[in-house]
Design a protein around this motif. Structure first.
Motif, PDB file in Angstrom:
ATOM      1  N   SER A  37       4.155  11.219   4.494  1.00 47.48           N
ATOM      2  CA  SER A  37       4.278   9.531   4.128  1.00 47.48           C
ATOM      3  C   SER A  37       2.695  10.393   2.488  1.00 47.48           C
ATOM      4  O   SER A  37       2.229  11.810   2.382  1.00 47.48           O
ATOM      5  CB  SER A  37       3.241   9.598   4.810  1.00 47.48           C
ATOM      6  N   ARG A  55      -0.696   5.333  12.704  1.00 49.80           N
ATOM      7  CA  ARG A  55      -1.981   5.490  11.135  1.00 49.80           C
ATOM      8  C   ARG A  55      -2.098   4.417  11.163  1.00 49.80           C
ATOM      9  O   ARG A  55      -3.211   3.613  10.533  1.00 49.80           O
ATOM     10  CB  ARG A  55      -2.005   6.833  11.094  1.00 49.80           C
ATOM     11  N   ARG A  56      -1.084   2.959  10.213  1.00 49.10           N
ATOM     12  CA  ARG A  56      -0.980   2.326   9.416  1.00 49.10           C
ATOM     13  C   ARG A  56      -1.405   0.866  10.174  1.00 49.10           C
ATOM     14  O   ARG A  56      -1.740  -0.467   9.773  1.00 49.10           O
ATOM     15  CB  ARG A  56      -0.034   2.003   7.850  1.00 49.10           C
ATOM     16  N   ARG A  57      -0.238   0.966  11.103  1.00 48.05           N
ATOM     17  CA  ARG A  57      -0.785  -0.142  11.682  1.00 48.05           C
ATOM     18  C   ARG A  57      -2.067  -0.213  13.181  1.00 48.05           C
ATOM     19  O   ARG A  57      -2.482  -1.251  13.018  1.00 48.05           O
ATOM     20  CB  ARG A  57       0.573  -0.596  13.351  1.00 48.05           C
ATOM     21  N   TRP A 109      -4.753   1.929  13.311  1.00 45.90           N
ATOM     22  CA  TRP A 109      -5.550   2.980  13.251  1.00 45.90           C
ATOM     23  C   TRP A 109      -6.750   4.183  14.042  1.00 45.90           C
ATOM     24  O   TRP A 109      -6.043   4.976  14.422  1.00 45.90           O
ATOM     25  CB  TRP A 109      -6.115   3.700  12.361  1.00 45.90           C
TER      26      TRP A 109
END
Length: 182
Positions: free
Chosen positions: A2, A115-117, A119
């Motif tokens: 990413s 991690r984006r939804r 963290w």
């Protein structure tokens, strides 16, 4: 990989990567030093290797290093930490290096997609999963296990997990601070 975990050329991030790499290597070595020097310690009803706290703290540093430098540097740091540990005990270094590498893979497999939804949940879940893999492999390879078949001492496993779980809060603080600064 990413974009957020891609290596950067930003001088500030490079400096952070260098500091985190040195800290990660030092924690790997410290975990092995403590285990080699003192063997087992106790916390309540559990006996676990003396390096458990340093190993647990290293998981948060590993996540922070992922954030600023990517997986390759994490793997290189594990190899360097294991190599330095070989001066203490080659067998312990082998067990530690393998456990850290496989634990790192389990950690990353959970951390990246979450991690984006959510963290904080990603850090906790990935650190716990990495700790389980790390603990089972380390105890087995280092011959600290003794249950027939699986060769795992459940009291030692539980103690290792409790000690490592106590280090999740510092991991959250460290990785959270780095994410905000980025």
């Amino acid at each position: 990989m990413s974009a957020a975990l891609a290596p950067t050329k930003d001088p500030l991030m490079t400096k952070r990567a260098a500091i985190l790499t040195a800290l990660f290597i030092a924690l790997i070595w410290a975990a092995n030093y403590a285990t080699n020097r003192w063997g087992f310690v106790t916390l309540g009803p559990w006996a676990f290797t003396a390096g458990t706290y340093a190993a647990g703290l290293s998981f948060g540093v590993r996540d922070a290093l992922h954030e600023v430098a990517g997986r390759r540097l994490v793997v290189v740091a594990i190899a360097i930490g294991a190599a330095f540990s070989a001066f203490l005990s080659p067998a312990l270094a082998l067990a530690s290096g393998a456990a850290f590498l496989f634990g790192e893979s389990a950690d990353l497999a959970i951390y990246l997609p979450l991690r984006r939804r959510h963290w904080a949940g990603a850090v906790v879940a990935s650190n716990l999963a990495g700790a389980v893999v790390d603990t089972v492999l380390f105890l087995w390879i280092a011959s600290y296990a003794n249950i027939p078949g699986l060769n795992l001492n459940w009291d030692t496993f539980t103690g290792q997990m409790v000690g490592k779980a106590l280090m999740i809060l510092p991991a959250l603080v460290l990785v959270g601070w780095l994410r905000r600064r980025r």
